[in-house]
Write an enzyme that holds these catalytic residues in place. Structure first.
Site, PDB file in Angstrom:
ATOM      1  N   ARG A   1       0.843  -1.186   0.000  1.00 44.06           N
ATOM      2  CA  ARG A   1       0.000   0.000   0.000  1.00 44.06           C
ATOM      3  C   ARG A   1       0.884   1.243   0.000  1.00 44.06           C
ATOM      4  NH1 ARG A   1      -2.683   1.110   5.982  1.00 44.06           N
ATOM      5  NH2 ARG A   1      -0.737   1.312   7.133  1.00 44.06           N
TER       6      ARG A   1
ATOM      7  N   ASN B   1      -5.319   7.882   4.280  1.00 42.62           N
ATOM      8  CA  ASN B   1      -5.259   7.021   5.468  1.00 42.62           C
ATOM      9  C   ASN B   1      -3.815   6.918   5.932  1.00 42.62           C
ATOM     10  OD1 ASN B   1      -6.586   4.897   7.266  1.00 42.62           O
ATOM     11  ND2 ASN B   1      -4.857   3.765   6.425  1.00 42.62           N
ATOM     12  N   GLU B   2      -3.580   7.276   7.188  1.00 40.82           N
ATOM     13  CA  GLU B   2      -2.247   7.165   7.783  1.00 40.82           C
ATOM     14  C   GLU B   2      -1.176   7.687   6.820  1.00 40.82           C
ATOM     15  OE1 GLU B   2      -2.786   3.546  10.998  1.00 40.82           O
ATOM     16  OE2 GLU B   2      -1.865   3.069   9.077  1.00 40.82           O
TER      17      GLU B   2
ATOM     18  N   GLU C   1      -8.403   4.683  15.206  1.00 42.39           N
ATOM     19  CA  GLU C   1      -8.135   3.254  15.097  1.00 42.39           C
ATOM     20  C   GLU C   1      -7.414   2.775  16.346  1.00 42.39           C
ATOM     21  OE1 GLU C   1      -5.926   1.837  11.763  1.00 42.39           O
ATOM     22  OE2 GLU C   1      -7.026   3.039  10.300  1.00 42.39           O
TER      23      GLU C   1
ATOM     24  N   TRP D   1       1.750  -6.946  12.645  1.00 43.40           N
ATOM     25  CA  TRP D   1       2.981  -6.412  12.066  1.00 43.40           C
ATOM     26  C   TRP D   1       4.150  -6.372  13.049  1.00 43.40           C
ATOM     27  CZ3 TRP D   1       3.520  -2.201  15.154  1.00 43.40           C
ATOM     28  CH2 TRP D   1       2.357  -1.573  15.610  1.00 43.40           C
TER      29      TRP D   1
ATOM     30  N   GLU E   1      -3.430  -8.195   6.151  1.00 41.31           N
ATOM     31  CA  GLU E   1      -3.892  -7.990   7.528  1.00 41.31           C
ATOM     32  C   GLU E   1      -4.921  -9.028   7.959  1.00 41.31           C
ATOM     33  OE1 GLU E   1      -3.423  -3.463   8.666  1.00 41.31           O
ATOM     34  OE2 GLU E   1      -4.644  -3.610   6.865  1.00 41.31           O
ATOM     35  N   LYS E   2      -4.866 -10.210   7.369  1.00 37.10           N
ATOM     36  CA  LYS E   2      -5.885 -11.219   7.693  1.00 37.10           C
ATOM     37  C   LYS E   2      -5.781 -11.709   9.138  1.00 37.10           C
ATOM     38  CE  LYS E   2      -3.297 -15.088   5.551  1.00 37.10           C
ATOM     39  NZ  LYS E   2      -2.238 -14.265   4.959  1.00 37.10           N
ATOM     40  N   PHE E   3      -4.616 -11.552   9.777  1.00 35.96           N
ATOM     41  CA  PHE E   3      -4.480 -11.971  11.174  1.00 35.96           C
ATOM     42  C   PHE E   3      -4.521 -10.791  12.138  1.00 35.96           C
ATOM     43  CE2 PHE E   3      -2.323 -15.644   9.030  1.00 35.96           C
ATOM     44  CZ  PHE E   3      -3.337 -16.558   9.306  1.00 35.96           C
ATOM     45  N   HIS E   4      -4.944  -9.623  11.636  1.00 37.14           N
ATOM     46  CA  HIS E   4      -5.162  -8.459  12.508  1.00 37.14           C
ATOM     47  C   HIS E   4      -6.542  -8.602  13.140  1.00 37.14           C
ATOM     48  CE1 HIS E   4      -5.598  -4.328  13.852  1.00 37.14           C
ATOM     49  NE2 HIS E   4      -4.392  -4.025  13.410  1.00 37.14           N
TER      50      HIS E   4
END
Length: 690
Positions: free
Chosen positions: A134, A172-173, A330, A338, A378-381
């Protein structure tokens, strides 16, 4: 009790802003916002209605959408398709959920980078970063800006008058991954910025000290961004490049905001990253441009004290908001994805972390994200709905948090009051952590976190403010390792001390001016007279080398060869390279001036807390009875007389606090001792005398 409307706005500073502060739209919300990022493009439309129903069930009332929607909205031929976003906006609006509408520009779609590879960012080693992650764009790229602003124009024109849109969310960020770019376009932009800042090439040479190592420039076209060299780089050049990079992204934010303002009167913000691992943006310069300060914060378990860092980040975010309430845009329900080890939150920690932000001024508690992704980086966030679904302990904690946020609505709009200020500077962070410095065994944030941690453990409420701010009204100002300071900023501390404010300054403060030029005559150059000391030489020690003070206090990392010129010596080094020399001094104020303390080393945690406790007591600064490293106690108050006390018990033992009023989490009346069980939060609406 009806929930009041929370009205949030950043306060003006001396910096120019595109719109006068009094003319800026304010973000008004009923009570404390409870929200999340929602990425419906990741899910089949059949899920959307279920999601909205579950949001209503747990009390979610503010949802950020279209943050990463570019590739779903626009085709390579430039055509827009808003049908899916239209449906999501209507679903949320129909459920009474307000929208924080993203501009979708955070990451360009693959078709754009394939057609225009010149927008890709270049790193300091000269290599290009490619699509697949990103923020694969250069902040100085006119091609990227052209395409991004066309998208913003289309989004703003379509939804400007929609009643669901309560807030605009620019990108975003910004700068999380692409804060610094070294491409040819960035180089040209850097030169333009330098011309505006320095005026002439001779002034630039003076500012950067280019007579060293034969670096003198004769033409602007000779100047490059500070790419990696075979030696260390010019620190003045690196410092200016930090400033330029922050300004360049701020200029990009302003460009998006300008487009939105042509269409909409709703407030505009972007999510800051006030956290220990992001340092590239000087948010003191950004804050005047947002209509409400919003922050993203995640516990960083690479730190020794992540919970204390959360408190510091929240207090700093409140400082950016000028003391006004702010939004936690957030944070996480559990683990992130991460860090080297991504720790799950223990039972009750979700509520404690969330309300610790509210206790320090947040009028909104929002999360990344609504549903945990099934694919992607980010599937494990963690998320509000975990992979396990709603039949899970985490979902039940989310529901409880939603309930508590709802009953705390009356707190909205109140402010935190503090007797203590701590000076913090991103510029000083950049300068102090340069490539060549006295020791790499300590960094700027190490001192900041250590001093803040001592104040936190002692129950002192702290405002984190920028150098040069108005310090009147504070009983104590703490200055940890403020390496870079301008003359006017140094004078502001002098004036505060002269008017009766006590100060505590620690080593490596006041060393260089705004050009990273050492102040001659002995350290700490900016505050030698204020402190009544003169340091002839830094004397850091090797890692693992302990230092002892004559009082028995233990220290490490740093010593100084120091003489007291007009100060009392309260402790001395007992050993090490500065044995027998002062380690702690105090210049006692006269004629109404405050005392000026100096600490020439890094004390171990308990000894530092004892010293800071002495300073607090001498200054007459308030601390909360019963507060400790494990028990946070913070107060918020309204101009209408409302008063609230937050007690966040992170410890393993129950604690009692003396209170009178109503405890809002449980709804019970309190008249005397209130038990706060281990791992819980209690919020008291106080009654009686303040």
């Amino acid at each position: 009790m009806d929930q009041p409307v929370s009205t949030l706005a950043s306060s003006p500073t001396e910096l120019d802003r595109p719109v006068a502060a009094t003319d800026r739209p304010r973000f008004a919300h009923p009570g404390i916002a409870f929200g999340c990022d929602y990425n419906p493009e990741q899910w089949d439309p059949s899920v959307w209605r279920e999601d909205v129903a579950l949001m209503r069930e747990v009390g979610v009332d503010l949802v950020a959408i279209n943050v990463f929607g570019w590739s779903s909205l626009q085709a390579p031929d430039g055509a827009f398709d808003f049908s899916a976003l239209d449906e999501v906006v209507e679903l949320l609006h129909g459920a009474g959920i307000r929208v924080n509408l993203g501009t979708a520009t955070a990451s360009p779609p693959p078709w754009l980078t394939a057609r225009h590879p010149e927008i890709l960012p270049v790193m300091a080693d000269g290599t290009t970063r490619y699509p697949g992650g990103r923020q694969a764009w250069c902040p100085s790229s006119p091609v990227f800006r052209q395409h991004a602003l066309a998208l913003v124009e289309a989004v703003a024109a379509r939804y400007a008058d929609h009643p669901a849109v309560a807030l605009w969310h620019v990108s975003n960020e910004l700068g999380c991954h692409n804060a610094q770019c070294h491409c040819d376009e960035s180089t040209r932009a850097f030169r333009r910025w330098l011309r505006e800042r320095h005026g002439t090439i001779d002034e630039l040479n003076r500012a950067w000290g280019t007579s060293f190592w034969s670096q003198r420039y004769t033409d602007w076209d000779e100047i490059l961004t500070p790419r990696l060299t075979i030696s260390t780089r010019n620190p003045g050049q690196v410092l200016d490049f930090h400033r330029f990079s922050s300004d360049e992204l701020l200029g990009y934010y302003r460009a998006e905001a300008e487009v939105i303002r042509r269409h909409s009167a709703a407030p505009i913000t972007t999510n800051f990253m006030v956290t220990a691992h992001i340092r590239d943006l000087d948010y003191w310069t950004w804050a005047p441009d947002v209509d409400v300060v919003a922050n993203d914060h995640y516990l960083d378990h690479r730190l020794g004290e992540p919970r204390t860092e959360l408190a510091f980040a929240a207090d700093l975010t409140r400082g950016l908001a000028g003391g006004e309430p702010w939004l936690l845009m957030e944070h996480s329900t559990g683990a992130v994805n991460w860090q080297p080890v991504n720790l799950a939150k223990e039972p009750g920690q979700l509520l404690r972390n969330s309300l610790a932000h509210v206790a320090r001024g947040a009028d909104g508690v929002c999360f990344f994200q609504w549903r945990a992704s099934l694919q992607g980086s980010e599937k494990f966030h963690s998320a509000l709905i975990p992979h396990a679904g709603t039949d899970s302990a985490l979902w039940r904690e989310v529901a409880e948090l939603g309930r508590v946020v709802g009953v705390l609505g009356e707190v909205a709009g109140t402010r935190v009051r503090a007797d203590v200020a701590l000076l913090f500077s991103w510029e000083s962070w950049w300068a102090a952590d340069g490539e060549n410095r006295p020791t790499h065994e300590i960094a700027y944030l190490d001192q900041v976190h250590a001093l803040y941690g001592a104040l936190h453990d002692l129950g002192a409420t702290v405002d984190v403010v920028r150098p040069g701010a108005d310090l009147s009204g504070y009983r104590l100002v703490v200055v940890p390792g403020l390496h870079l300071v301008r003359d006017a900023e140094a004078a502001a501390l002098d004036a505060a001390a002269a008017s009766g404010t006590h100060v505590l300054v620690t080593f490596s403060s006041g060393i260089v001016d705004e050009h990273d030029r050492v102040r001659p005559g002995g350290y700490p150059g900016a505050w030698r007279d204020l402190l009544g000391i003169r340091v002839e030489e830094f004397a850091p020690v090797l890692a693992g080398t302990g230092l002892a003070l004559e009082s028995g206090a233990a220290a490490a990392v740093w010593a100084e060869r120091l003489e007291a010129t007009d100060a009392d010596v309260l402790d001395r080094f007992a050993d090490g390279p500065a044995a027998g020399m002062p380690a702690v001094t105090r210049r006692t104020g006269t004629d109404g001036a405050g005392d000026a303390w100096y600490l020439a080393t890094l004390l171990e945690r308990d000894d530092l807390r004892d010293l800071v406790g002495r300073v607090l007591t001498g200054a007459g600064a308030a601390s909360e009875p019963g507060a400790s490293a494990d028990v946070e106690i913070t107060r918020r108050a309204g101009s209408d007389g409302r008063r609230y006390r937050f007690v966040v018990n992170h410890g393993s033992a129950d604690v009692d606090v003396d209170a009178r009023g109503t405890e809002l989490v449980t709804g019970i009346a309190v008249d005397g001792a209130l038990a706060v069980p281990a791992g819980t939060v209690r919020v008291i609406r106080e009654e009686g005398a303040a």
